[in-house]
Design a protein around this motif. Structure first.
Motif, PDB file in Angstrom:
ATOM      1  N   ALA A  69      31.329  29.230  -1.829  1.00  0.00           N
ATOM      2  CA  ALA A  69      30.676  30.276  -2.633  1.00  0.00           C
ATOM      3  C   ALA A  69      31.214  30.277  -4.062  1.00  0.00           C
ATOM      4  O   ALA A  69      30.499  30.619  -5.004  1.00  0.00           O
ATOM      5  CB  ALA A  69      30.875  31.645  -1.987  1.00  0.00           C
ATOM      6  N   GLY A  70      32.466  29.885  -4.228  1.00  0.00           N
ATOM      7  CA  GLY A  70      33.076  29.866  -5.546  1.00  0.00           C
ATOM      8  C   GLY A  70      32.864  28.585  -6.331  1.00  0.00           C
ATOM      9  O   GLY A  70      33.354  28.458  -7.451  1.00  0.00           O
ATOM     10  N   LEU A  71      32.128  27.641  -5.757  1.00  0.00           N
ATOM     11  CA  LEU A  71      31.910  26.353  -6.421  1.00  0.00           C
ATOM     12  C   LEU A  71      30.428  26.144  -6.717  1.00  0.00           C
ATOM     13  O   LEU A  71      29.592  26.339  -5.839  1.00  0.00           O
ATOM     14  CB  LEU A  71      32.404  25.202  -5.539  1.00  0.00           C
ATOM     15  CG  LEU A  71      33.905  25.149  -5.244  1.00  0.00           C
ATOM     16  CD1 LEU A  71      34.202  24.044  -4.231  1.00  0.00           C
ATOM     17  CD2 LEU A  71      34.689  24.929  -6.528  1.00  0.00           C
ATOM     18  N   SER A  72      30.137  25.728  -7.919  1.00  0.00           N
ATOM     19  CA  SER A  72      28.768  25.367  -8.279  1.00  0.00           C
ATOM     20  C   SER A  72      28.560  23.880  -8.004  1.00  0.00           C
ATOM     21  O   SER A  72      29.529  23.133  -7.813  1.00  0.00           O
ATOM     22  CB  SER A  72      28.517  25.656  -9.754  1.00  0.00           C
ATOM     23  OG  SER A  72      29.296  24.780 -10.561  1.00  0.00           O
ATOM     24  N   ILE A  73      27.326  23.463  -8.013  1.00  0.00           N
ATOM     25  CA  ILE A  73      27.011  22.042  -7.865  1.00  0.00           C
ATOM     26  C   ILE A  73      27.716  21.255  -8.972  1.00  0.00           C
ATOM     27  O   ILE A  73      28.343  20.226  -8.719  1.00  0.00           O
ATOM     28  CB  ILE A  73      25.485  21.791  -7.907  1.00  0.00           C
ATOM     29  CG1 ILE A  73      24.794  22.452  -6.705  1.00  0.00           C
ATOM     30  CG2 ILE A  73      25.176  20.299  -7.980  1.00  0.00           C
ATOM     31  CD1 ILE A  73      25.192  21.924  -5.353  1.00  0.00           C
ATOM     32  N   ASP A  74      27.639  21.770 -10.207  1.00  0.00           N
ATOM     33  CA  ASP A  74      28.273  21.071 -11.331  1.00  0.00           C
ATOM     34  C   ASP A  74      29.779  20.956 -11.164  1.00  0.00           C
ATOM     35  O   ASP A  74      30.368  19.922 -11.496  1.00  0.00           O
ATOM     36  CB  ASP A  74      27.952  21.779 -12.652  1.00  0.00           C
ATOM     37  CG  ASP A  74      26.503  21.606 -13.074  1.00  0.00           C
ATOM     38  OD1 ASP A  74      25.843  20.661 -12.599  1.00  0.00           O
ATOM     39  OD2 ASP A  74      26.025  22.424 -13.883  1.00  0.00           O
ATOM     40  N   SER A  75      30.415  22.011 -10.652  1.00  0.00           N
ATOM     41  CA  SER A  75      31.870  21.941 -10.485  1.00  0.00           C
ATOM     42  C   SER A  75      32.255  20.957  -9.379  1.00  0.00           C
ATOM     43  O   SER A  75      33.276  20.278  -9.480  1.00  0.00           O
ATOM     44  CB  SER A  75      32.474  23.326 -10.220  1.00  0.00           C
ATOM     45  OG  SER A  75      32.044  23.852  -8.979  1.00  0.00           O
ATOM     46  N   ILE A  76      31.441  20.854  -8.348  1.00  0.00           N
ATOM     47  CA  ILE A  76      31.700  19.884  -7.277  1.00  0.00           C
ATOM     48  C   ILE A  76      31.518  18.469  -7.821  1.00  0.00           C
ATOM     49  O   ILE A  76      32.340  17.585  -7.572  1.00  0.00           O
ATOM     50  CB  ILE A  76      30.798  20.133  -6.051  1.00  0.00           C
ATOM     51  CG1 ILE A  76      31.119  21.495  -5.428  1.00  0.00           C
ATOM     52  CG2 ILE A  76      30.955  19.012  -5.018  1.00  0.00           C
ATOM     53  CD1 ILE A  76      30.121  21.953  -4.393  1.00  0.00           C
ATOM     54  N   VAL A  77      30.455  18.250  -8.585  1.00  0.00           N
ATOM     55  CA  VAL A  77      30.224  16.933  -9.193  1.00  0.00           C
ATOM     56  C   VAL A  77      31.410  16.563 -10.083  1.00  0.00           C
ATOM     57  O   VAL A  77      31.909  15.437 -10.031  1.00  0.00           O
ATOM     58  CB  VAL A  77      28.902  16.911  -9.992  1.00  0.00           C
ATOM     59  CG1 VAL A  77      28.798  15.659 -10.849  1.00  0.00           C
ATOM     60  CG2 VAL A  77      27.706  17.012  -9.055  1.00  0.00           C
ATOM     61  N   LEU A  79      34.491  17.590  -9.847  1.00  0.00           N
ATOM     62  CA  LEU A  79      35.636  17.302  -8.978  1.00  0.00           C
ATOM     63  C   LEU A  79      35.526  15.913  -8.355  1.00  0.00           C
ATOM     64  O   LEU A  79      36.499  15.164  -8.311  1.00  0.00           O
ATOM     65  CB  LEU A  79      35.737  18.366  -7.885  1.00  0.00           C
ATOM     66  CG  LEU A  79      36.869  18.225  -6.895  1.00  0.00           C
ATOM     67  CD1 LEU A  79      38.205  18.433  -7.596  1.00  0.00           C
ATOM     68  CD2 LEU A  79      36.719  19.231  -5.781  1.00  0.00           C
ATOM     69  N   VAL A  80      34.339  15.570  -7.895  1.00  0.00           N
ATOM     70  CA  VAL A  80      34.123  14.240  -7.318  1.00  0.00           C
ATOM     71  C   VAL A  80      34.334  13.173  -8.397  1.00  0.00           C
ATOM     72  O   VAL A  80      34.969  12.148  -8.150  1.00  0.00           O
ATOM     73  CB  VAL A  80      32.708  14.129  -6.698  1.00  0.00           C
ATOM     74  CG1 VAL A  80      32.390  12.697  -6.294  1.00  0.00           C
ATOM     75  CG2 VAL A  80      32.578  15.063  -5.493  1.00  0.00           C
ATOM     76  N   ARG A  81      33.815  13.423  -9.576  1.00  0.00           N
ATOM     77  CA  ARG A  81      33.926  12.453 -10.668  1.00  0.00           C
ATOM     78  C   ARG A  81      35.380  12.233 -11.083  1.00  0.00           C
ATOM     79  O   ARG A  81      35.845  11.108 -11.181  1.00  0.00           O
ATOM     80  CB  ARG A  81      33.133  12.929 -11.884  1.00  0.00           C
ATOM     81  CG  ARG A  81      33.217  11.974 -13.075  1.00  0.00           C
ATOM     82  CD  ARG A  81      32.480  12.481 -14.310  1.00  0.00           C
ATOM     83  NE  ARG A  81      31.059  12.633 -14.050  1.00  0.00           N
ATOM     84  CZ  ARG A  81      30.424  13.820 -14.024  1.00  0.00           C
ATOM     85  NH1 ARG A  81      31.073  14.932 -14.258  1.00  0.00           N
ATOM     86  NH2 ARG A  81      29.141  13.872 -13.780  1.00  0.00           N
ATOM     87  N   LYS A  82      36.121  13.325 -11.304  1.00  0.00           N
ATOM     88  CA  LYS A  82      37.469  13.233 -11.868  1.00  0.00           C
ATOM     89  C   LYS A  82      38.586  13.232 -10.841  1.00  0.00           C
ATOM     90  O   LYS A  82      39.701  12.824 -11.145  1.00  0.00           O
ATOM     91  CB  LYS A  82      37.701  14.402 -12.827  1.00  0.00           C
ATOM     92  CG  LYS A  82      36.784  14.397 -14.022  1.00  0.00           C
ATOM     93  CD  LYS A  82      37.024  15.627 -14.872  1.00  0.00           C
ATOM     94  CE  LYS A  82      36.066  15.686 -16.043  1.00  0.00           C
ATOM     95  NZ  LYS A  82      36.222  16.946 -16.788  1.00  0.00           N
ATOM     96  N   GLY A  83      38.302  13.740  -9.630  1.00  0.00           N
ATOM     97  CA  GLY A  83      39.353  13.895  -8.631  1.00  0.00           C
ATOM     98  C   GLY A  83      40.257  15.064  -8.995  1.00  0.00           C
ATOM     99  O   GLY A  83      40.123  15.675 -10.056  1.00  0.00           O
ATOM    100  N   ARG A  84      41.182  15.381  -8.102  1.00  0.00           N
ATOM    101  CA  ARG A  84      42.161  16.436  -8.368  1.00  0.00           C
ATOM    102  C   ARG A  84      43.253  16.347  -7.303  1.00  0.00           C
ATOM    103  O   ARG A  84      42.967  16.181  -6.127  1.00  0.00           O
ATOM    104  CB  ARG A  84      41.508  17.812  -8.321  1.00  0.00           C
ATOM    105  CG  ARG A  84      42.486  18.925  -8.670  1.00  0.00           C
ATOM    106  CD  ARG A  84      41.888  20.313  -8.647  1.00  0.00           C
ATOM    107  NE  ARG A  84      40.767  20.436  -9.562  1.00  0.00           N
ATOM    108  CZ  ARG A  84      39.750  21.264  -9.375  1.00  0.00           C
ATOM    109  NH1 ARG A  84      39.707  22.032  -8.311  1.00  0.00           N
ATOM    110  NH2 ARG A  84      38.768  21.325 -10.230  1.00  0.00           N
TER     111      ARG A  84
END
Length: 115
Positions: A69-77, A79-84
């Motif tokens: 609920a706290g993550l948008s599609i853009d924020s997930i993308v 995260l996938v792109r940059k890692g963490r």
């Protein structure tokens, strides 16, 4: 409508239909991308195994509805792109469309797999 105009109209309609089918066929499958790149750590249904949590204590449970609920599609993308943390970036392995497809799929995990 004369014969030439009718043939032209049919040709345009067919090309639009074929173009739509080709675009749909080429859209990445978020589930397939998830299975290939995310399932090992995050589990098949978004819940990591105890072994993976033991290896990576900060590993996120993607089936957690509060987390999602706290993550948008853009924020997930992003995260996938940059890692963490322990998660490696996938920018060199996935296209932008694949990252977006997996982000949409991940958003469906909470509640999608009830026991």
């Amino acid at each position: 409508m004369n014969r030439v105009a009718a043939v032209l109209a049919v040709g345009i309609a067919l090309s639009l239909t074929i173009g739509t089918r080709v675009a749909t066929a080429q859209a990445p499958d978020g589930l397939a991308v998830y299975r290939q790149h995310c399932k090992t750590c995050h589990g098949g249904t978004g819940t990591p195994t105890a072994r993976m949590v033991g290896l990576y204590p900060k590993l996120k449970t993607l089936s957690d509805s509060a987390l999602m609920a706290g993550l948008s599609i853009d924020s997930i993308v992003d995260l996938v792109r940059k890692g963490r943390g322990d998660m490696k970036p996938l920018a060199d392995k996935l296209t932008a469309d694949q990252m977006t497809a997996v982000a949409h799929y991940v958003k469906t995990l909470p509640g999608a797999h009830t026991p």
